[in-house]
Each structure stands twice: as structure tokens, then as C-alpha cells.
Write an enzyme that holds these catalytic residues in place. Structure first.
Site, mmCIF file in Angstrom:
data_model
loop_
_atom_site.group_PDB
_atom_site.id
_atom_site.type_symbol
_atom_site.label_atom_id
_atom_site.label_comp_id
_atom_site.label_asym_id
_atom_site.label_seq_id
_atom_site.Cartn_x
_atom_site.Cartn_y
_atom_site.Cartn_z
ATOM 1 N N GLU A 1 4.243 11.743 4.076
ATOM 2 C CA GLU A 1 4.708 12.264 5.377
ATOM 3 C C GLU A 1 3.714 13.224 6.010
ATOM 4 O O GLU A 1 4.085 14.013 6.872
ATOM 5 C CB GLU A 1 6.074 12.967 5.208
ATOM 6 C CG GLU A 1 7.114 12.128 4.503
ATOM 7 C CD GLU A 1 7.578 10.940 5.332
ATOM 8 O OE1 GLU A 1 7.182 10.830 6.512
ATOM 9 O OE2 GLU A 1 8.306 10.085 4.802
ATOM 10 N N ASP B 1 3.159 3.830 9.998
ATOM 11 C CA ASP B 1 3.781 3.213 8.835
ATOM 12 C C ASP B 1 3.466 1.718 8.899
ATOM 13 O O ASP B 1 3.650 1.094 9.938
ATOM 14 C CB ASP B 1 5.305 3.375 8.891
ATOM 15 C CG ASP B 1 5.760 4.680 8.284
ATOM 16 O OD1 ASP B 1 6.928 5.031 8.467
ATOM 17 O OD2 ASP B 1 4.939 5.341 7.615
#
Lengths: 283, 531
Positions: free
Chosen positions: B191, B351
Site C-alpha cells: 500500500e 494495482d
């Protein structure tokens, strides 16, 4: 239910106050009606000593959690509680059903002889921890040896600033169990290294007896103005929303508290003994 | 000819380790099978096509240890082939069902063709090991593969015990080397969760660079005059590359982003929920309806009514969007170059699962983008961050703040009312693990077995996916269950190691299920690199 006609289902949906019922197909009507009828779960009292997860927050989605708040009917194309598009997309890799579709409750067969609810007691030694949530918000949690909270009534957690060799309390909350946490609001102008927590109690003379204390490990930049003009610091008003979402616990002391003498010659840790708390050593 | 600016596409591919040998089939394993079908295999096909056609391109991909482990696991490989075969069979039924449906028949035939090709790619070309595809591209120099946290633990919230961060890094670097044959040069922090001090730790593992969200660079001290378009050097040594906001917005944004276009495939309409026929019912998990991956509709608009999907039109739209994106990057590069004394680097991280799984046409968009970049212009050139460092190593020094690329820019996604309960347990377990390592520096036999397995359990409990799922409420019960299971197992195994009484049956059962990291050494839970 399945044998009802679409017209009958639409009537029912109308009665249940489901939005956009006239545009739904039969399957969607059935889903929406089932979701609207699911009873809300009774809110668990916060801070129970069993390691249950926190009660459903206001923003929880109904879809995946049985007994959680009502799932929104299928017409609403937004996941409740996830305002951020990026997060919704990131979350899509875990999606196994369309929005609003109730993921059926599943029984996970236990095939290893274990009870996963038994996570043990947390603390051999008591502990205070500080985590930064974001600029403006700190999360503090405490862990006490089993039963300590019951043996020592009136335990409180104080957040304050250390400067001029003294501890200046800024906020305070009463503990409600051997373990728990609390979100504190933090001002932009506070220095990260000055923020301290104290856990203790007030003695008869009004002095605060510190049992454990903890200094800050790290804080994100409290005020960060980026080139995109976004101010990340949280205002007090925004903060009360965060506090609400996390579930109330303990009794927050409103406004002033006894300003007992508190001297901070040095920072040290005092463990609470099981025989009862001792007065803090004063050098 | 010197380009005005560089473009770095960074794809972060990750799924939590989900493997349930105790059940014949398990719903959450579908996360992996869907991602293979719609993201990893299609991306490999695009990259191989570009290589075959001699198109210059560079992509940086992080493949996390749990994902690599799942890709190389024989049970999951077998189950994936079964997943493909079941869909191929279901499509035969669909073909019959849509015999007279002029709108949906073509879509069904499209899927039939696609699934046959996927099966060929996976079984014949890669021999059921998708890593093979990535490795070949890596060795040919088109793909730079970087690492991530071992189980995607969120470092800022684990860093109260530094041993946890070291363990996450150790196991990640080890797994990377074991499965890809070389040490990683860069890392994708889980993250992009960064806290000062992590830079120093990364340097101990020989890691040269990592990534941060835009404000991580913009708010670094002292501020860099290049903004996000040049990396900074952290005091600990590694370089930090910042996300370019504009290229992210073009893809992610709900209003302006490409994936919401009316012609693209609709994610939320699936045959598993729309079609109630025996051949589709067979795909359910214990009678529960789930996504099958057979999605026949296009987005159409902000309505509930969805039109049938038309692959050809969607593909054309992807080409348009690629051209649009490239044009903007050209303008951006030209302008930035006029302001800087060096070519800017535009870092566009995403992502991986955005491409293909969420945005079905994503891989095609990437294909068009690189082809146009290579042949239609010369302002922007594709590069990897490592290549950029090799050319422009003199960077401004600055310390980024604690931050992440999660919603809000800091930690609230992983620390809020829905999931804060886990941290006291995770921290206590890490403290206990540290104490065990210190107390038993050279465990053997059963004790070693118990300690190694305890270390696995702790790493699995630390996966930030669980906290994320608790916040975004997709499969909360599963996430809570996983967290508790791993914490409980950790505790029991730690007790065994301390007391000396070994329940071998339990140890065996748990080891068979939580079988990640065959080369685990519990001593990774210590300060300092232990690889």
C-alpha cells in the site's frame, strides 16, 4: 416468495419502502425484499473482554455481514461506506457477488481441533501503544493483565504534551476494560515528539498516579499542504465523525479535570503489581 | 533520439494466500482463479506479443510472495485447470441456450474462443506454472520484477515492533530469490505504506528503490524542486519514486477515468446471477451464487439496463483511450522537460488487477499504449525505475513523511472502527515472537518446527488484506476468521515451543494448511537483515 407475481412483489417492495421498485426485475425484487426484511443485529456492548470485533459501524455495508445493517436494494450502484473510487476498485478483487446482492452466510467447517475464538489474554505485562491514523488523529490502546481493570477502579487514560519538563494533559478518557482503544484528536501545532500517554488513576488528594506511560514513536506530518491544495489535517468537527464511527466507549471527562501536581523529571515505566497500585516514586 | 521524458508503468500484483486443501473447493480461492483468467494470463499474452513484434516497452511488476506461492502450488494449479474446464463446459450449455439469440450468441462464442486459448496458454505453454511466463520476460529484459512485503503487511502499523518489518522483508526477498533466481532491486511497499526508518531497513536488504504516493514526495523534507517527476534519495539510501497524479486520475477517476466508458464490459452483471440453468448452477459453490466470469453486458451508462457486450467495439474504444493517454503524456513530458534540467520520469503505478479483472479491456489498452508509444511518437520513452537510476543517479536528498496510497493518504483504511481490534493482538504476538527468538536462538527438531510454523502464522495474520476487507466489507467474515485463526495458531505453537510438549497431530494439520514459505526460518523476526 418466488411464486408471487412481479406485480405482487412490486406491491410488497413499495410497502417496504424500497427505492426504484418499479424498475426492478423479479430476481432483483426478491433480493431487495429479502435484504429489507433482514433484522438488524443487537449492538454488542463495546469493550467486552471477549475479543469480539467492534460493533458494526455506521458506514458498514450490509452485503457481506449477516445480521449487519440493512443491505441497500439492488438498484443503488454504490457500495455503502466506500466513498473512494480507488478503494472500491481495489476491493473488487475480493468481490464475488454484485452490489446489493447478499452474500449468503456460510458455515466454515471446523476440521482442525481448535477454537479460534480463544485468542488468550493479551498482556503478561501491561502496555500502552500509540498508532497514528492520519494527521490530526492518534489511536491509543491499552492492555492490562487479566482482571486488573476490575481490581483498580477509576483507571483513566490521558493524552498530553511534555514540555518544560512537565506533562500537560490535553484529553482524558475512562477505561472500560482490561483492553481497549481510543481515538484522540491531535492539533497541527503539536510536536510529534512531545505527545505522551499516561494510564493511571486519581488518588484521594486529586493527584494523578501514573501506572504506565508511553512516549510517541512516530507521527505523520500533522499538517501537510501538498501542491494539489489538499489539506490533510483533520478539524475537530471532522474528528467527531471519526470518533462516532469507531463506537463510543468509556466516559469521556467533559472539559476540565483536576490539575493535580504532575512532575515529569524523566519518563519511566511503572508496572502495576497484582497486590495493588503503588504511588509513583518521586525523585 | 533523446526522448523528452520517461514513462514507467508499474503494476502491483497481489492476492492474499488462500489455499484450503481441506475442502474440495473453496469460494475464496476463486479470487486467484479470476485474477489469473482476467489479469495475469492476459497481461502475459500482451507482453509476449509486444516482445514477439519487437515493440520497445518496459513494465515494472511486483509479484508478491503469496501470489508467487499460489502460482507455483500444485494443488491450486490443478484446481485452476478444473476452473477453466468447468467454464468451457458451461459455455457449451450457454451456446445451446443462446442458439436463437442474435445479441448474446456472439458474446458466448467470444468467451468460448477465449477460454480455449487461455487453457492452451496455461497448460501447453506454461505447463501450469504462470511464473514461467513472467520469468522469461524478466530474463529478456522487458519486465522488471520487484518484491513486496512477505504477506503484504502494512509497515507503518506493524513498525511498533521493528522485527515484524524485518521479517516481512526477509521472507519477501528470500521468496523472490527462490522463485525468480535473483535478488530484487526494488520493492513495492505494501500500500506504499512508509514510515521514516523503513528506508534504512530497505538498504540492509540491498534494495535500491521503492514507491510512494504523490504527497509522499511532495511533502518530503526538504521539498524537491522536481516534484514527483524525479525520484528523491532517502537518508537511508534507497530512492523513492512518486506517483504521477495526472496519469492515475485518467485511469482511476470515477468521472473521467477510462474504465467507466459505456462500451466496456460491465463488472457487476454475470451469468452466475442472471442465468438459472443447470449448466450454470453447476458452477455454484455449495449452491451459493457467485461470479462465474461469464459477463455478457457492457456498461451502457448510469442505468440498470445493460446492453450486450461487443468485444470489437470495446477494443476500438481501448485503442482510442490509449491514444488519448499517450497524447497527454507527451504534452506532460514536453512541458516538464522545459522546466527541468533533466528528463522527467512519469511513474504510473496501478494495482495489476485493475487491468483485466476490474477493467476488462485494460490489458488491450496497455497493448495499444506501448505500440503507439514505440511507433507514433518520440517524446515519451518507456523505462524502468532501475534504468532511470542508472542514468540519473544524482538525486535530491529528502525524507518522506509517514504516508500511504490508501484512501485519505495515511492509515485510516487499515486503522478504524472496523479493524482496530487486531493491532493489540498483532503487536503482542510480535513481541512474543521476538522474545522466543532471543530465548531460543538455535532451536532444533520439534521446537524448530513449532517456531517456524508460528512465524508463518504470524506473517499470515499480518496481511493487510484482512484489515482492508474488514473496512470495505466485501467478505468480512472470512477476513475476521483468517485473522483469528492465525493468531490462535500462533499462540498455541508458541506455547508448545515454550513448554516443550508438542502436539504433533496439530502441528502437522496446521503445517499442511498454512504451507507458505517452505524455507521459513523463525529467526527472521529480529532486527537486522536475516536472509
Amino acid at each position: 416468495m418466488k411464486n408471487k407475481t412481479v406485480a405482487e412483489l412490486r406491491e410488497l417492495a413499495k410497502k417496504l419502502g424500497i427505492a426504484g421498485y418499479s424498475k426492478l426485475r423479479k430476481e432483483e425484487l426478491l433480493t431487495a425484499i429479502a435484504a429489507a426484511r433482514r433484522p438488524a443485529a443487537p449492538k454488542k456492548p463495546p469493550g467486552t473482554t471477549a475479543p469480539a470485533r467492534k460493533p458494526a459501524t455506521k458506514t458498514a455495508a450490509g452485503a457481506a455481514r449477516p445480521g449487519a445493517e440493512k443491505a441497500r436494494p439492488a438498484t443503488v450502484p454504490a457500495i455503502p461506506g466506500v466513498a473512494d473510487e480507488e478503494q472500491r476498485i481495489e476491493g473488487s478483487k475480493f468481490a464475488v457477488a454484485p452490489l446489493g446482492e447478499a452474500a449468503a452466510a456460510r458455515a466454515y467447517a471446523e476440521d482442525v481441533d481448535e477454537n479460534i475464538e480463544d485468542l488468550g489474554t493479551l498482556a503478561h505485562a501491561p502496555r500502552l501503544s500509540l498508532l497514528a491514523q492520519k494527521p490530526g488523529v492518534l489511536y491509543a490502546y491499552w492492555r492490562l493483565p487479566h482482571g486488573q481493570f476490575a481490581r483498580q477502579p477509576g483507571l483513566r487514560l490521558r493524552l498530553g504534551l511534555v514540555h518544560d519538563r512537565a506533562f500537560h494533559p490535553q484529553a482524558e478518557v475512562a477505561l472500560n476494560g482490561d483492553q481497549g482503544g481510543w481515538y484522540f484528536h491531535v492539533n497541527e501545532d503539536w510536536h510529534p515528539e512531545a505527545v505522551y500517554l499516561q494510564l493511571g488513576y486519581y488518588d484521594d488528594s486529586g493527584a494523578f498516579i501514573v501506572a504506565i506511560d508511553r512516549g510517541i514513536v512516530r507521527l505523520p506530518r500533522l499538517f501537510a499542504a501538498s501542491r494539489y491544495g489538499v489539506n490533510w489535517a483533520v478539524t475537530s468537527g471532522e474528528f467527531s465523525g471519526i470518533r462516532e464511527d469507531s463506537g463510543a466507549l468509556g466516559n469521556q471527562v467533559p472539559g476540565g479535570w483536576p490539575q493535580g501536581p504532575s512532575s515529569y523529571e524523566h519518563v519511566s515505566s511503572h508496572l502495576m503489581s497484582s497486590r495493588g497500585p503503588r504511588a509513583r516514586d518521586r525523585n | 533520439m533523446l526522448a523528452k521524458g520517461y514513462f514507467s508503468l508499474v503494476l502491483h500484483a497481489h492476492l492474499p494466500f488462500v489455499r484450503h486443501p481441506e475442502h474440495d473447493r473453496f469460494l475464496e480461492e476463486d479470487w486467484f482463479f479470476e485474477a489469473l483468467t482476467e489479469t495475469y494470463l492476459p497481461l502475459l499474452e500482451v507482453f509476449e506479443g509486444l516482445a514477439r513484434d519487437g515493440v520497445h516497452y518496459r513494465v515494472t511488476m511486483s509479484l508478491t510472495a503469496p501470489l508467487l506461492s499460489m502460482m507455483s502450488d500444485p494443488l491450486l494449479q490443478e484446481r485452476y485447470v478444473r476452473y477453466l474446464d468447468e467454464r468451457i463446459e458451461a459455455l457449451e450449455g450457454e451456446h445451446k441456450r443462446t442458439a436463437n439469440d442474435e445479441y448474446f450468441r456472439p458474446v458466448v462464442e467470444y468467451y468460448q474462443h477465449r477460454f480455449h486459448r487461455l487453457r492452451e496458454q496455461y497448460v501447453d505453454r506454461y505447463d501450469c506454472d504462470a511464473i514461467r511466463g513472467f520469468r522469461t520476460l524478466m530474463e529478456a529484459g522487458h519486465l522488471e520484477i520487484i518484491t513486496c512485503g512477505a504477506t503484504h503487511g502494512y509497515f507503518p502499523l506493524l513498525a511498533t515492533e521493528e522485527e515484524s518489518v524485518y521479517a516481512q522483508l526477509s521472507m519477501a526477498v528470500r521468496t523472490h530469490e527462490r522463485l525468480l533466481g535473483r535478488r530484487p532491486r526494488g520493492i513495492w511497499l505494501p500500500e506504499c505504506g512508509y514510515t521514516p526508518g523503513v528506508d534504512r531497513m530497505l538498504a540492509e536488504f540491498g534494495i535500491d528503490f521503492f514507491f510512494l504516493d504523490s504527497h509522499g514526495i511532495l511533502d518530503a523534507q526538504p521539498p524537491s524542486r522536481y516534484g514527483v517527476h524525479c525520484p528523491i534519495r532517502t537518508p537511508g539510501g534507497p530512492a523513492a519514486f512518486g506517483r504521477d497524479y495526472e496519469s492515475s486520475k485518467q485511469v482511476w477517476s470515477a468521472e473521467e477515468g477510462y474504465p467507466g466508458d459505456a462500451l466496456y464490459r460491465e463488472f457487476y452483471r454475470d451469468a452466475g446471477f442472471d442465468v438459472d440453468e443447470p449448466h450454470i448452477r453447476k458452477l455454484r459453490h455449495a449452491g451459493i451464487k457467485t461470479f462465474t466470469g461469464l459477463k455478457y453486458h457492457r456498461i451502457t451508462g448510469n442505468t440498470d439496463w445493460k446492453e450486450p457486450y461487443h468485444p470489437g467495439w470495446a477494443r476500438d474504444r481501448a485503442a482510442e483511450h490509449a491514444a488519448h493517454f499517450l497524447q497527454n503524456r507527451q504534452a506532460q513530458a514536453r512541458w516538464l522537460r522545459s522546466q527541468f534540467d533533466r528528463p522527467p520520469i512519469i511513474v504510473a503505478p496501478y494495482d495489476a488487477e485493475l487491468f483485466g479483472h476490474w477493467w476488462y479491456e485494460g490489458p488491450q489498452w496497455i497493448d495499444f499504449l506501448f505500440r503507439k508509444m514505440a511507433f507514433d511518437q518520440s517524446d515519451v520513452r518507456a523505462i524502468t525505475p532501475a534504468e532511470y537510476l542508472d542514468r540519473h543517479g544524482d538525486l535530491p536528498i529528502a525524507q518522506p513523511p509517514e504516508c500511504s496510497w490508501g484512501a485519505g493518504g495515511y492509515h485510516e483504511v487499515w486503522l478504524n472502527g472496523s479493524n482496530d481490534w487486531i493491532y493489540p493482538y498483532l503487536h503482542a504476538a510480535a513481541e512474543r515472537m521476538r522474545a522466543l527468538v532471543q530465548r531460543f536462538p538455535d532451536a532444533q527438531g520439534d521446537q524448530r518446527w513449532a517456531l517456524d510454523q508460528a512465524a508463518r502464522e504470524l506473517l499470515l495474520a499480518q496481511a493487510s488484506d484482512w484489515a482492508f476487507i474488514m473496512k470495505t466489507a466485501t467478505s468480512v467474515d472470512y477476513a475476521v476468521r483468517r485473522t483469528k485463526t492465525h493468531l490462535h495458531r500462533f499462540r498455541r505453537l508458541a506455547n508448545m515451543a515454550e513448554h516443550g510438549y508438542y502436539d504433533r497431530e496439530y502441528l502437522r494439520a496446521v503445517s499442511e494448511r498454512d504451507s507458505l514459505f517452505p524455507d521459513m526460518d523463525y529467526r527472521i523476526f529480529r532486527r537486522g537483515a536475516w536472509v
